[in-house]
Design a protein around this motif. Structure first.
Motif, PDB file in Angstrom:
ATOM      1  N   LYS A 297      35.992  50.150   3.279  1.00  0.00           N
ATOM      2  CA  LYS A 297      35.878  51.603   3.432  1.00  0.00           C
ATOM      3  C   LYS A 297      35.199  51.948   4.746  1.00  0.00           C
ATOM      4  CE  LYS A 297      35.544  52.303  -1.570  1.00  0.00           C
ATOM      5  NZ  LYS A 297      34.654  52.687  -2.697  1.00  0.00           N
TER       6      LYS A 297
ATOM      7  N   THR B 169      39.266  57.003  -1.507  1.00  0.00           N
ATOM      8  CA  THR B 169      38.620  55.930  -2.287  1.00  0.00           C
ATOM      9  C   THR B 169      37.094  55.949  -2.185  1.00  0.00           C
ATOM     10  OG1 THR B 169      38.679  54.318  -0.455  1.00  0.00           O
ATOM     11  CG2 THR B 169      40.631  54.483  -1.849  1.00  0.00           C
TER      12      THR B 169
ATOM     13  N   ARG C 126      32.630  43.672  -0.273  1.00  0.00           N
ATOM     14  CA  ARG C 126      33.888  43.725   0.479  1.00  0.00           C
ATOM     15  C   ARG C 126      34.577  45.089   0.362  1.00  0.00           C
ATOM     16  NH1 ARG C 126      34.227  40.703  -3.989  1.00  0.00           N
ATOM     17  NH2 ARG C 126      35.947  41.001  -5.487  1.00  0.00           N
ATOM     18  N   ALA C 127      34.483  45.725  -0.818  1.00  0.00           N
ATOM     19  CA  ALA C 127      35.126  47.031  -0.980  1.00  0.00           C
ATOM     20  C   ALA C 127      34.468  48.077  -0.074  1.00  0.00           C
ATOM     21  CB  ALA C 127      35.047  47.474  -2.439  1.00  0.00           C
ATOM     22  N   GLN C 128      33.118  48.101  -0.079  1.00  0.00           N
ATOM     23  CA  GLN C 128      32.410  49.040   0.801  1.00  0.00           C
ATOM     24  C   GLN C 128      32.665  48.729   2.273  1.00  0.00           C
ATOM     25  OE1 GLN C 128      31.160  47.600  -1.945  1.00  0.00           O
ATOM     26  NE2 GLN C 128      29.335  48.652  -2.716  1.00  0.00           N
TER      27      GLN C 128
END
Length: 499
Positions: free
Chosen positions: A274, A449, A269-271
């Motif tokens: 981004k 980030t 989910r973080a990637q």
């Protein structure tokens, strides 16, 4: 008296002699890229993207004409909004295409899926040229236009993510930025071809002829272009990274089950966030310049249609070598500094650029468009290498296709429609600048980030070089680095023991 003593492994300090020794890298562990195959892979991927953007160029430059053919009886602003509405509708199904083609590309291979998307794109574009006008079949005309656009949108849902993945996995680590920039070179080339064809027809044919049948010619050209692109893609081999991944999958078939869609979205989910942020920055500036500006110049500022078309075309032409320039330099400077430069540039220069464009003076309009185009090349030269590096090999196509198309659908493809609507409602001609500034701000935060990936192997892939000599040099550098780290660790541990 200082009572410092040597820490034991139990006290939390890990000594280099207690670490598990890393496997010594050999030439067989490194991917040596065949240069001829790499050139063919880059050419085939760029050609497919060029095909997609040939359609965008044609549609954007014919927006006013298409509005008159399929949405008659309205004022020019309403026709333009309706035309861009059909344009934006295709982007609503792009995530569905990404959900279908992305996992398929991770399962059966990148090359096969890219051949399928090429066929569907060509059929959708060709069919637009066959649709009768509103005067001939009434409401069915805009409905059929919408259906053809949906077919295009569904197919392009698997196109960019697959093409970027294909080039990234074929490229060497040190040249991935430059090789990826050829994908956007193809984008600009395809757009320029479509826009140039429309401009030539507009100059050569009377307005009545263009409205009658002249507008159909560019869409018919999609068929032979698509067949040529399909032939090129079918002649390619699968990427080395995917081949090695499939070999590992065969060995681990029973011990490592494939991630499901929702599991993948949650785990990465973080990637994914981004990816969405970077694509927002990339595509808002892209569609603002390539899809909205031609109609803004003619429909809002009142420039002649030919003047508006020619100005944007010249800007596109200059952007092509600049994209390769930034592709080369982001391999050396890093992806993050180049993308940051473009994002901060949008925040600072969007309003001055729109003020120059708003003067209506052809020279100042060109300067404003050129500055926006130069800023966009910071993204077009860097993103094709940056985005695939966010994800590991086993889910790269799926994650990139889904994240890319969600962002394009919500923020990129709707840019012409939303900007046209905002200008119409507020009567504020600076709305495009504010839109770009918001995109730039989101881009700055997202890049902050994101880790640097220039000159590094892709996640989950072996290092990739261009020759066996480079492989041996890489092994030697890694060996020297490991020895230096061991000496530094030895010195650090010695410092913890008093004589």
């Amino acid at each position: 008296m200082n009572s410092t003593t040597e820490k034991t492994p139990q006290s939390g300090k890990k000594h280099f002699w207690n670490k598990k020794p890393r496997k010594e890298l050999t030439v067989d562990d490194i991917t040596i890229v065949d240069k001829d195959l790499l050139k063919r892979a880059v050419g085939a991927a760029a050609l497919g993207n060029a095909m997609e953007w040939f359609d965008f160029g044609v549609y954007s430059y014919l927006a006013v004409t298409i509005g008159k053919v399929f949405f008659p009886g309205s004022n020019p602003a309403a026709q333009l909004i309706a035309t861009f509405g059909a344009f934006a509708a295709a982007f609503l199904v792009r995530p569905i295409g990404g959900l279908v083609f992305g996992p398929l590309g991770d399962r059966i291979g990148r090359q096969k899926v890219l051949a399928i998307t090429m066929i569907m794109m060509s059929i959708g574009t060709f069919c637009i040229g066959l649709i009768p006008s509103y005067e001939s079949i009434g409401i069915m005309a805009p409905i059929l236009l919408l259906v053809a656009r949906l077919v295009q949108g569904f197919s392009t849902g698997g196109e960019y993510g697959g093409a970027a993945t294909f080039i990234a996995e074929y490229s060497t680590d040190n040249r991935r930025g430059f090789m990826g920039s050829w994908l956007e070179f193809g984008t600009l080339g395809g757009y320029l071809l479509g826009a140039g064809l429309v401009t030539g027809l507009t100059a050569a044919l009377p307005t009545e002829t263009m409205l009658s049948w002249g507008w159909r010619i560019p869409f018919f050209i999609a068929a032979p272009l698509g067949l040529f692109g399909l032939y090129i893609r079918l002649k390619l081999e699968e990427t080395p990274a995917f081949q090695k991944h499939m070999e590992k999958q065969d060995e681990l078939e029973h011990s490592k089950p494939r991630l499901g869609l929702w599991q993948m979205l949650y785990k990465y989910r973080a990637q994914m966030l981004k990816c969405i942020g970077l694509v927002l920055l990339f595509n808002v500036s892209n569609y603002m310049l390539t899809s909205y500006m031609p109609s803004y110049l003619t429909g809002i500022l009142g420039l002649s249609e030919l003047s508006g078309l020619m100005l944007v075309m010249v800007v596109m032409f200059v952007m092509m070598p600049l994209t390769l320039f930034w592709g080369h330099w982001n391999d050396r400077l890093g992806r993050r500094p180049v993308i940051w430069l473009g994002a901060i540039g949008l925040i600072v220069l969007a309003v001055p650029c729109l003020m120059l464009i708003g003067t209506g003076n052809l020279l100042w309009v060109f300067v404003g468009l050129m500055v926006l185009g130069m800023l966009h090349t910071c993204f077009s030269g860097s993103m094709p290498a940056t985005l695939p590096a966010l994800f590991s090999t086993e889910i790269r196509y799926s994650a990139l296709a889904i994240g890319f198309n969600i962002s394009v659908s919500l923020f990129g493809g709707t840019t012409p429609l939303l900007t046209t609507w905002l200008v119409e409602k507020t009567h504020n001609l600076m709305m495009p600048a504010y839109y770009l500034m918001v995109a730039g701000l989101i881009g700055v935060i997202t890049v902050f980030t994101t880790r640097e990936t220039a000159r590094k192997p892709l996640r989950g892939s072996a290092p990739a070089v261009g020759s066996e000599a480079e492989a041996r040099n890489l092994i030697q550098k890694l060996r020297l680095r490991r020895q230096r780290e061991q000496r530094e660790q030895q010195a650090e541990n010695n410092d913890t023991v008093l004589p």
